[in-house]
Design a protein around this motif. Structure first.
Motif, mmCIF file in Angstrom:
data_model
loop_
_atom_site.group_PDB
_atom_site.id
_atom_site.type_symbol
_atom_site.label_atom_id
_atom_site.label_comp_id
_atom_site.label_asym_id
_atom_site.label_seq_id
_atom_site.Cartn_x
_atom_site.Cartn_y
_atom_site.Cartn_z
ATOM 1 N N MET A 1 -18.539 -18.635 -4.676
ATOM 2 C CA MET A 1 -17.517 -18.388 -3.659
ATOM 3 C C MET A 1 -16.128 -18.290 -4.288
ATOM 4 O O MET A 1 -15.308 -17.487 -3.853
ATOM 5 N N MET A 2 -15.879 -19.078 -5.328
ATOM 6 C CA MET A 2 -14.579 -19.002 -5.990
ATOM 7 C C MET A 2 -14.410 -17.660 -6.696
ATOM 8 O O MET A 2 -13.359 -17.033 -6.628
ATOM 9 N N TRP A 3 -15.487 -17.205 -7.347
ATOM 10 C CA TRP A 3 -15.415 -15.910 -8.024
ATOM 11 C C TRP A 3 -15.249 -14.789 -7.014
ATOM 12 O O TRP A 3 -14.499 -13.842 -7.246
ATOM 13 N N LEU A 4 -15.947 -14.875 -5.894
ATOM 14 C CA LEU A 4 -15.790 -13.854 -4.860
ATOM 15 C C LEU A 4 -14.373 -13.878 -4.291
ATOM 16 O O LEU A 4 -13.803 -12.839 -3.967
ATOM 17 N N GLY A 5 -13.796 -15.074 -4.172
ATOM 18 C CA GLY A 5 -12.411 -15.179 -3.717
ATOM 19 C C GLY A 5 -11.450 -14.529 -4.688
ATOM 20 O O GLY A 5 -10.515 -13.828 -4.291
ATOM 21 N N LEU A 6 -11.688 -14.757 -5.981
ATOM 22 C CA LEU A 6 -10.844 -14.120 -6.996
ATOM 23 C C LEU A 6 -10.989 -12.607 -6.950
ATOM 24 O O LEU A 6 -10.012 -11.870 -7.027
ATOM 25 N N LEU A 7 -12.232 -12.140 -6.808
ATOM 26 C CA LEU A 7 -12.483 -10.706 -6.736
ATOM 27 C C LEU A 7 -11.844 -10.114 -5.490
ATOM 28 O O LEU A 7 -11.234 -9.050 -5.536
ATOM 29 N N GLY A 8 -11.971 -10.819 -4.364
ATOM 30 C CA GLY A 8 -11.359 -10.334 -3.126
ATOM 31 C C GLY A 8 -9.856 -10.239 -3.248
ATOM 32 O O GLY A 8 -9.242 -9.287 -2.762
ATOM 33 N N GLY A 9 -9.231 -11.215 -3.900
ATOM 34 C CA GLY A 9 -7.786 -11.166 -4.101
ATOM 35 C C GLY A 9 -7.384 -9.991 -4.970
ATOM 36 O O GLY A 9 -6.380 -9.327 -4.713
ATOM 37 N N THR A 10 -8.183 -9.718 -5.978
ATOM 38 C CA THR A 10 -7.898 -8.585 -6.853
ATOM 39 C C THR A 10 -8.028 -7.278 -6.094
ATOM 40 O O THR A 10 -7.205 -6.371 -6.248
ATOM 41 N N VAL A 11 -9.061 -7.169 -5.259
ATOM 42 C CA VAL A 11 -9.258 -5.954 -4.461
ATOM 43 C C VAL A 11 -8.099 -5.774 -3.481
ATOM 44 O O VAL A 11 -7.586 -4.671 -3.307
ATOM 45 N N GLU A 12 -7.655 -6.858 -2.862
ATOM 46 C CA GLU A 12 -6.538 -6.770 -1.914
ATOM 47 C C GLU A 12 -5.257 -6.331 -2.624
ATOM 48 O O GLU A 12 -4.506 -5.520 -2.101
ATOM 49 N N ARG A 13 -5.016 -6.857 -3.826
ATOM 50 C CA ARG A 13 -3.830 -6.437 -4.574
ATOM 51 C C ARG A 13 -3.933 -4.968 -4.961
ATOM 52 O O ARG A 13 -2.937 -4.241 -4.923
ATOM 53 N N ALA A 14 -5.129 -4.525 -5.318
ATOM 54 C CA ALA A 14 -5.310 -3.117 -5.665
ATOM 55 C C ALA A 14 -5.074 -2.224 -4.446
ATOM 56 O O ALA A 14 -4.445 -1.165 -4.556
ATOM 57 N N LYS A 15 -5.564 -2.649 -3.280
ATOM 58 C CA LYS A 15 -5.331 -1.887 -2.052
ATOM 59 C C LYS A 15 -3.845 -1.789 -1.746
ATOM 60 O O LYS A 15 -3.336 -0.725 -1.393
ATOM 61 N N ALA A 16 -3.147 -2.911 -1.857
ATOM 62 C CA ALA A 16 -1.712 -2.922 -1.569
ATOM 63 C C ALA A 16 -0.967 -2.010 -2.549
ATOM 64 O O ALA A 16 -0.059 -1.269 -2.149
ATOM 65 N N GLY A 17 -1.353 -2.050 -3.821
ATOM 66 C CA GLY A 17 -0.728 -1.171 -4.814
ATOM 67 C C GLY A 17 -0.983 0.288 -4.518
ATOM 68 O O GLY A 17 -0.085 1.129 -4.644
ATOM 69 N N LEU A 18 -2.198 0.601 -4.106
ATOM 70 C CA LEU A 18 -2.545 1.982 -3.764
ATOM 71 C C LEU A 18 -1.762 2.449 -2.549
ATOM 72 O O LEU A 18 -1.262 3.576 -2.523
ATOM 73 N N GLN A 19 -1.613 1.589 -1.542
ATOM 74 C CA GLN A 19 -0.844 1.957 -0.357
ATOM 75 C C GLN A 19 0.615 2.205 -0.726
ATOM 76 O O GLN A 19 1.230 3.159 -0.236
ATOM 77 N N ARG A 20 1.187 1.375 -1.595
ATOM 78 C CA ARG A 20 2.570 1.593 -2.029
ATOM 79 C C ARG A 20 2.712 2.922 -2.753
ATOM 80 O O ARG A 20 3.682 3.647 -2.553
ATOM 81 N N ILE B 1 0.809 5.596 -2.366
ATOM 82 C CA ILE B 1 0.652 6.692 -1.402
ATOM 83 C C ILE B 1 1.944 6.892 -0.630
ATOM 84 O O ILE B 1 2.407 8.026 -0.459
ATOM 85 N N VAL B 2 2.539 5.806 -0.154
ATOM 86 C CA VAL B 2 3.793 5.917 0.592
ATOM 87 C C VAL B 2 4.883 6.491 -0.312
ATOM 88 O O VAL B 2 5.645 7.370 0.106
ATOM 89 N N GLY B 3 4.959 6.032 -1.542
ATOM 90 C CA GLY B 3 5.946 6.559 -2.479
ATOM 91 C C GLY B 3 5.754 8.047 -2.733
ATOM 92 O O GLY B 3 6.719 8.818 -2.778
ATOM 93 N N THR B 4 4.500 8.467 -2.869
ATOM 94 C CA THR B 4 4.205 9.880 -3.086
ATOM 95 C C THR B 4 4.607 10.701 -1.871
ATOM 96 O O THR B 4 5.165 11.803 -2.013
ATOM 97 N N MET B 5 4.352 10.185 -0.678
ATOM 98 C CA MET B 5 4.730 10.915 0.534
ATOM 99 C C MET B 5 6.247 11.057 0.638
ATOM 100 O O MET B 5 6.753 12.109 1.046
ATOM 101 N N VAL B 6 6.974 10.027 0.259
ATOM 102 C CA VAL B 6 8.435 10.112 0.282
ATOM 103 C C VAL B 6 8.919 11.147 -0.730
ATOM 104 O O VAL B 6 9.824 11.946 -0.437
ATOM 105 N N ILE B 7 8.312 11.168 -1.899
ATOM 106 C CA ILE B 7 8.690 12.154 -2.912
ATOM 107 C C ILE B 7 8.401 13.568 -2.427
ATOM 108 O O ILE B 7 9.214 14.481 -2.606
ATOM 109 N N VAL B 8 7.240 13.776 -1.793
ATOM 110 C CA VAL B 8 6.895 15.103 -1.267
ATOM 111 C C VAL B 8 7.893 15.516 -0.202
ATOM 112 O O VAL B 8 8.343 16.676 -0.163
ATOM 113 N N GLY B 9 8.265 14.585 0.678
ATOM 114 C CA GLY B 9 9.264 14.897 1.703
ATOM 115 C C GLY B 9 10.593 15.290 1.075
ATOM 116 O O GLY B 9 11.240 16.254 1.510
ATOM 117 N N GLY B 10 11.009 14.555 0.051
ATOM 118 C CA GLY B 10 12.245 14.897 -0.647
ATOM 119 C C GLY B 10 12.155 16.258 -1.323
ATOM 120 O O GLY B 10 13.129 17.022 -1.330
#
Length: 140
Positions: free
Chosen positions: A4-23, A25-34
């Motif tokens: 469970m601890m390893w799965l928690g660590l993995l889940g945290g890593t996946v969540e950080r990766a998702k948040a980074g990917l969302q940032r 994508i948003v940054g790319t959309m702003v650049i395209v708009g500009g």
């Protein structure tokens, strides 16, 4: 450490990766708009330049002057692109990346152990017993 601890660590890593990917994508959309706004501004600037030139010379000659200027800029961009395409690519520093990942894994493991000391001690004892039982007999 238990599963469970390893799965928690993995889940945290996946969540950080998702948040980074969302940032990203948003940054790319702003650049395209500009970029779209810049293209529109360039179009209006070219139209204004054509209108100004057409007051000083015939309309067709103003359009040819603008087209010639754009062709010159295009040729410069193509030449720079070719030069960059032919230059050798930088090799990624794989060793530094591996070291950063190892350090991060060590830090996450230590923080997880510090949060659940009792669970970590029990897990270590169980793994020690299992390793002792799996050791071949007759060897020291």
């Amino acid at each position: 450490m238990n599963v469970m601890m390893w799965l928690g660590l993995l889940g945290g890593t996946v969540e950080r990766a998702k948040a980074g990917l969302q940032r990203r994508i948003v940054g790319t959309m702003v650049i395209v708009g500009g970029a779209i706004v810049l293209v529109c501004a360039a179009g209006f600037a070219l139209a204004a330049a054509h209108m100004w030139l057409s007051t000083r010379m015939p309309n067709y000659l103003a359009a040819l002057t603008i087209a010639g200027g754009l062709a010159l800029v295009g040729l410069i961009v193509v030449a720079v692109g070719r030069q960059r395409a032919r230059s050798p690519a930088r090799s990624p520093d794989v060793a530094a990346r591996v070291e950063r990942v190892a350090d991060r894994a060590r830090q996450e493991t230590l923080s997880a152990v510090n949060e659940n000391v009792l669970s970590a001690v029990v897990t270590a004892l169980v793994l020690g017993v299992v390793a002792g039982l799996l050791r071949p007999r007759g060897r020291k």
